[in-house]
Write a protein that holds these residues in place. Structure first.
Motif, PDB file in Angstrom:
ATOM      1  N   GLU A  46       0.807  -1.221   0.000  1.00 35.46           N
ATOM      2  CA  GLU A  46       0.000   0.000   0.000  1.00 35.46           C
ATOM      3  C   GLU A  46       0.845   1.278   0.000  1.00 35.46           C
ATOM      4  O   GLU A  46       0.372   2.322  -0.446  1.00 35.46           O
ATOM      5  CB  GLU A  46      -0.946   0.007   1.208  1.00 35.46           C
ATOM      6  CG  GLU A  46      -1.866  -1.203   1.308  1.00 35.46           C
ATOM      7  CD  GLU A  46      -2.697  -1.442   0.052  1.00 35.46           C
ATOM      8  OE1 GLU A  46      -2.937  -0.475  -0.700  1.00 35.46           O
ATOM      9  OE2 GLU A  46      -3.079  -2.602  -0.191  1.00 35.46           O
ATOM     10  N   VAL A  47       2.079   1.204   0.492  1.00 36.56           N
ATOM     11  CA  VAL A  47       2.926   2.398   0.557  1.00 36.56           C
ATOM     12  C   VAL A  47       3.861   2.508  -0.641  1.00 36.56           C
ATOM     13  O   VAL A  47       3.959   3.561  -1.273  1.00 36.56           O
ATOM     14  CB  VAL A  47       3.740   2.426   1.872  1.00 36.56           C
ATOM     15  CG1 VAL A  47       4.718   3.611   1.890  1.00 36.56           C
ATOM     16  CG2 VAL A  47       2.810   2.509   3.071  1.00 36.56           C
ATOM     17  N   PHE A  48       4.515   1.390  -0.988  1.00 35.75           N
ATOM     18  CA  PHE A  48       5.555   1.461  -2.015  1.00 35.75           C
ATOM     19  C   PHE A  48       5.107   0.970  -3.387  1.00 35.75           C
ATOM     20  O   PHE A  48       5.615   1.449  -4.407  1.00 35.75           O
ATOM     21  CB  PHE A  48       6.787   0.662  -1.563  1.00 35.75           C
ATOM     22  CG  PHE A  48       7.424   1.204  -0.318  1.00 35.75           C
ATOM     23  CD1 PHE A  48       8.176   2.368  -0.345  1.00 35.75           C
ATOM     24  CD2 PHE A  48       7.239   0.564   0.901  1.00 35.75           C
ATOM     25  CE1 PHE A  48       8.754   2.872   0.799  1.00 35.75           C
ATOM     26  CE2 PHE A  48       7.813   1.056   2.061  1.00 35.75           C
ATOM     27  CZ  PHE A  48       8.572   2.225   2.010  1.00 35.75           C
ATOM     28  N   VAL A  49       4.174   0.013  -3.434  1.00 35.96           N
ATOM     29  CA  VAL A  49       3.711  -0.494  -4.726  1.00 35.96           C
ATOM     30  C   VAL A  49       2.506   0.300  -5.212  1.00 35.96           C
ATOM     31  O   VAL A  49       2.530   0.894  -6.299  1.00 35.96           O
ATOM     32  CB  VAL A  49       3.365  -1.999  -4.631  1.00 35.96           C
ATOM     33  CG1 VAL A  49       2.839  -2.507  -5.978  1.00 35.96           C
ATOM     34  CG2 VAL A  49       4.589  -2.803  -4.214  1.00 35.96           C
ATOM     35  N   ARG A  50       1.435   0.319  -4.419  1.00 33.71           N
ATOM     36  CA  ARG A  50       0.224   1.045  -4.806  1.00 33.71           C
ATOM     37  C   ARG A  50       0.361   2.559  -4.597  1.00 33.71           C
ATOM     38  O   ARG A  50      -0.281   3.340  -5.294  1.00 33.71           O
ATOM     39  CB  ARG A  50      -0.970   0.543  -3.983  1.00 33.71           C
ATOM     40  CG  ARG A  50      -1.352  -0.891  -4.256  1.00 33.71           C
ATOM     41  CD  ARG A  50      -1.793  -1.078  -5.684  1.00 33.71           C
ATOM     42  NE  ARG A  50      -2.338  -2.412  -5.911  1.00 33.71           N
ATOM     43  CZ  ARG A  50      -2.717  -2.843  -7.112  1.00 33.71           C
ATOM     44  NH1 ARG A  50      -2.574  -2.064  -8.170  1.00 33.71           N
ATOM     45  NH2 ARG A  50      -3.192  -4.063  -7.248  1.00 33.71           N
ATOM     46  N   LEU A  96       4.454   7.215   3.510  1.00 32.24           N
ATOM     47  CA  LEU A  96       5.187   6.578   4.596  1.00 32.24           C
ATOM     48  C   LEU A  96       5.295   7.466   5.833  1.00 32.24           C
ATOM     49  O   LEU A  96       5.114   6.999   6.959  1.00 32.24           O
ATOM     50  CB  LEU A  96       6.590   6.192   4.112  1.00 32.24           C
ATOM     51  CG  LEU A  96       7.499   5.508   5.144  1.00 32.24           C
ATOM     52  CD1 LEU A  96       6.897   4.184   5.597  1.00 32.24           C
ATOM     53  CD2 LEU A  96       8.891   5.281   4.546  1.00 32.24           C
ATOM     54  N   PHE A  97       5.571   8.748   5.653  1.00 37.05           N
ATOM     55  CA  PHE A  97       5.879   9.612   6.790  1.00 37.05           C
ATOM     56  C   PHE A  97       4.688  10.435   7.294  1.00 37.05           C
ATOM     57  O   PHE A  97       4.810  11.123   8.300  1.00 37.05           O
ATOM     58  CB  PHE A  97       7.038  10.552   6.440  1.00 37.05           C
ATOM     59  CG  PHE A  97       8.320   9.826   6.172  1.00 37.05           C
ATOM     60  CD1 PHE A  97       9.009   9.196   7.191  1.00 37.05           C
ATOM     61  CD2 PHE A  97       8.812   9.736   4.873  1.00 37.05           C
ATOM     62  CE1 PHE A  97      10.190   8.513   6.942  1.00 37.05           C
ATOM     63  CE2 PHE A  97       9.993   9.052   4.614  1.00 37.05           C
ATOM     64  CZ  PHE A  97      10.683   8.435   5.648  1.00 37.05           C
ATOM     65  N   SER A  98       3.561  10.368   6.603  1.00 37.14           N
ATOM     66  CA  SER A  98       2.381  11.099   7.086  1.00 37.14           C
ATOM     67  C   SER A  98       1.217  10.165   7.388  1.00 37.14           C
ATOM     68  O   SER A  98       0.621  10.214   8.470  1.00 37.14           O
ATOM     69  CB  SER A  98       1.946  12.161   6.062  1.00 37.14           C
ATOM     70  OG  SER A  98       1.662  11.554   4.799  1.00 37.14           O
ATOM     71  N   VAL A 126      -2.045   6.018  10.910  1.00 37.65           N
ATOM     72  CA  VAL A 126      -2.722   4.722  10.997  1.00 37.65           C
ATOM     73  C   VAL A 126      -2.220   3.937  12.209  1.00 37.65           C
ATOM     74  O   VAL A 126      -3.003   3.273  12.896  1.00 37.65           O
ATOM     75  CB  VAL A 126      -2.516   3.913   9.696  1.00 37.65           C
ATOM     76  CG1 VAL A 126      -3.090   2.502   9.844  1.00 37.65           C
ATOM     77  CG2 VAL A 126      -3.172   4.619   8.524  1.00 37.65           C
ATOM     78  N   VAL A 127      -0.926   4.017  12.481  1.00 41.06           N
ATOM     79  CA  VAL A 127      -0.374   3.355  13.670  1.00 41.06           C
ATOM     80  C   VAL A 127      -1.062   3.882  14.918  1.00 41.06           C
ATOM     81  O   VAL A 127      -1.480   3.113  15.796  1.00 41.06           O
ATOM     82  CB  VAL A 127       1.151   3.581  13.765  1.00 41.06           C
ATOM     83  CG1 VAL A 127       1.669   3.128  15.128  1.00 41.06           C
ATOM     84  CG2 VAL A 127       1.870   2.828  12.654  1.00 41.06           C
ATOM     85  N   ARG A 128      -1.206   5.197  14.991  1.00 44.51           N
ATOM     86  CA  ARG A 128      -1.830   5.812  16.170  1.00 44.51           C
ATOM     87  C   ARG A 128      -3.282   5.366  16.311  1.00 44.51           C
ATOM     88  O   ARG A 128      -3.730   5.005  17.407  1.00 44.51           O
ATOM     89  CB  ARG A 128      -1.742   7.333  16.060  1.00 44.51           C
ATOM     90  CG  ARG A 128      -2.258   8.089  17.284  1.00 44.51           C
ATOM     91  CD  ARG A 128      -1.910   9.563  17.211  1.00 44.51           C
ATOM     92  NE  ARG A 128      -2.464  10.198  16.025  1.00 44.51           N
ATOM     93  CZ  ARG A 128      -1.739  10.602  14.982  1.00 44.51           C
ATOM     94  NH1 ARG A 128      -0.419  10.413  14.988  1.00 44.51           N
ATOM     95  NH2 ARG A 128      -2.293  11.164  13.940  1.00 44.51           N
TER      96      ARG A 128
END
Length: 423
Positions: free
Chosen positions: A250-254, A259-261, A266-268
Motif C-alpha cells: 500500500e505504501v511502495f507499490v500502490r 510513509l511519513f504522514s 494509521v499506527v496511532r
C-alpha cells in the motif's frame, strides 16, 4: 454491608460512563482485598499476559487491517468480486457479503466495515434494484460478518484467554464461516430473483482487468490461511508477514498511503484500539484469576447440574447467556466469561474449540441483536435510518444467522473438521 455499598457505587460509576476496564479493575481489587489476598496478584496477571506468545499478533493484524481500510484496497477488491459474480441474480449482494467478510476479518470487531464500506456498497445495491429494506439489512449484518475468518481479532482473544492453539482456531473457523456466507448468499440470490435486479454482464476482459488491479491484495487471505495450514509459519509469524506485506504493497507499490504522514497516523489510530483491549485484558485477567482461585466455575457447574443434566439444554442456555453478554461489551465478554464457561462446558462434554466457534458466532449475532447491537446503531447513523427501520431490515438476516448458530451448536463436526488433535 460494605460489599453492597461498593456494588452500588460501581453501578453508579458505570451509569455515568466510567471506562469498563476501570470498573473491572476496581471489582478485582475489592474482591482480592475482601478475601485477604495481596492485590499484587493482579500485577502478576499483567506479567503473565506479557508472556503470551500470540500476544504480538493483536497489534500487527490490527495495524494491517487499518492500513488496508485507509487505502483503496476495498474498492479494488469490490471491483474484482463484482466482475466475477455480478452476472448472477444475487451477484451484487454476494459481492457485498464477500468483500465485507474479508474486510471485517482484517479490521476486527471495530465497526470499521459499515463506516468504510457502506458508502461504496449500499448505493450500489440500491442502484442495481435491490429493495431498500434488504440492502439496509445486508449492510447492517456485514458489520460483523467475517469474524470467523483469520486473522479476526476476537479469534485471537478467545485463543489467548481459553489457552487453546491459535493456529487450530484459525483453521476451525473456516468451514462455519464459509457455510454462513453460503446461506446468506442463497438468500441474496432469492431476493435478487424476486426483485429482478440488474445484472452485470460477465466479460472475461473486465475480470482480468479487475484481477490485475487487485492482484496485490487478493493473495493476503491465502498467505495467512495457506501458510498456517501448510505448516510454513505460525499465526504469530503470519501477523508479522501480513503487516510487512501490507506496508510494502500500500505504501511502495500502490502508493495509496505516504510513509511519513499516513503510516504514523494509521499506527496511532490502530494502537488506540489495541491499547484499550490490552488494558481491558490486564484488568479482566486479574478478576478471572480471583474467580478461578475461588473455584467459581466448579461452583457454577454444581449449581447448573442440579437443574440441567442434558447437554442439549445446557448448550441452549449457554447460547442465550453468551448472546446477552456479547450485546453488552464484546471484548470484556471474551476476557471475563470465557475462563469461567470453558471448564463448565467441558464438564458437559463440549470441546473448547467447538465452544470458541459457538462464542464467535454468538458475537456476530450479538452485533445485530436489538436493542443494544452495535451494528444497529452504526447502520442507523451511517445510512440515516431510524432504529426501528434498521430492526425490521435486519430481522431476516438475524433469523438466518441464528439458524446457522443452532446448526453449528448441535453438529460439532462442522466446527471440528480441522481441529485435529483438539477434537
Amino acid at each position: 454491608m460494605d460489599l453492597i455499598i461498593a456494588g452500588v457505587i460501581l453501578l453508579l460509576l458505570s451509569v455515568v460512563g466510567t471506562p469498563m476496564f476501570a470498573l473491572i479493575a476496581a471489582v478485582a481489587l475489592l474482591a482480592f482485598h475482601n478475601a485477604g489476598i495481596d492485590t499484587a496478584a493482579i500485577i502478576v496477571e499483567l506479567n503473565r499476559l506479557a508472556d503470551f506468545p500470540a500476544l504480538i499478533a493483536i497489534p500487527l493484524f490490527t495495524f494491517a487491517g487499518y492500513l488496508l481500510a485507509e487505502s483503496k484496497a476495498p474498492q479494488r477488491l469490490m471491483n474484482f468480486v463484482q466482475a466475477l459474480f455480478g452476472w448472477m441474480p444475487g451477484g451484487t449482494a454476494i459481492v457485498a457479503l464477500c468483500t465485507t467478510a474479508v474486510f471485517t476479518a482484517f479490521t476486527g470487531a471495530s465497526g470499521v466495515t459499515i463506516i468504510a464500506m457502506g458508502g461504496l456498497l449500499y448505493p450500489s445495491l440500491l442502484n442495481h434494484g435491490y429493495p431498500e429494506k434488504f440492502s439496509l439489512g445486508l449492510m447492517t449484518t456485514s458489520g460483523s460478518l467475517g469474524l470467523l475468518f483469520p486473522p479476526s481479532l476476537p479469534i485471537i482473544l478467545y485463543a489467548l484467554v481459553a489457552k487453546i492453539s491459535l493456529d487450530t482456531l484459525f483453521l476451525t473457523g473456516l468451514v462455519p464461516g464459509i457455510f454462513l456466507l453460503m446461506v446468506l448468499s442463497a438468500y441474496s440470490i432469492r431476493i435478487g430473483n424476486k426483485a429482478r435486479v440488474k445484472l452485470v454482464p460477465f466479460r472475461i476482459g473486465t475480470v482480468m482487468s479487475a484481477f490485475k488491479d487487485a492482484a496485490w491484495e487478493l493473495p493476503l487471505p491465502f498467505i495467512v490461511i495457506g501458510g498456517i495450514y501448510g505448516g510454513i509459519f505460525t499465526a504469530t509469524e503470519a501477523s508479522a508477514i501480513t503487516a510487512f506485506y501490507v506496508v510494502i504493497v500500500e505504501v511502495f507499490v500502490r502508493r495509496d498511503l505516504k510513509l511519513f504522514s499516513d503510516v504514523p497516523r494509521v499506527v496511532r489510530q490502530s494502537m488506540v484500539l489495541v491499547g484499550a483491549i490490552l488494558v481491558m485484558m490486564g484488568a479482566a485477567l486479574g478478576l478471572t484469576n480471583y474467580l478461578i482461585d475461588q473455584e467459581i466455575p466448579k461452583m457454577l457447574f454444581t449449581f447448573i447440574s442440579q437443574f440441567v443434566s442434558s447437554k442439549v439444554v445446557f448448550l441452549l442456555i449457554l447460547n442465550v447467556f453468551i448472546l446477552i453478554m456479547n450485546m453488552i461489551e464484546i471484548f470484556s465478554a471474551i476476557i471475563i466469561i470465557v475462563p469461567i464457561i470453558v471448564p463448565v462446558a467441558m464438564q458437559y462434554g463440549v470441546n473448547p474449540v467447538h465452544l470458541g466457534i459457538i462464542f464467535l458466532l454468538n458475537l456476530e449475532l450479538g452485533y445485530m441483536t436489538p436493542p443494544l447491537g452495535l451494528n444497529l446503531f452504526l447502520s442507523s447513523i451511517r445510512f440515516g435510518k431510524p432504529l426501528p427501520s434498521v430492526y425490521k431490515a435486519v430481522l431476516p438476516f438475524f433469523i438466518l444467522v441464528l439458524a446457522v448458530l443452532l446448526l453449528i451448536t448441535y453438529v460439532p463436526h462442522l466446527s471440528l473438521l480441522f481441529a485435529g488433535g483438539d477434537r
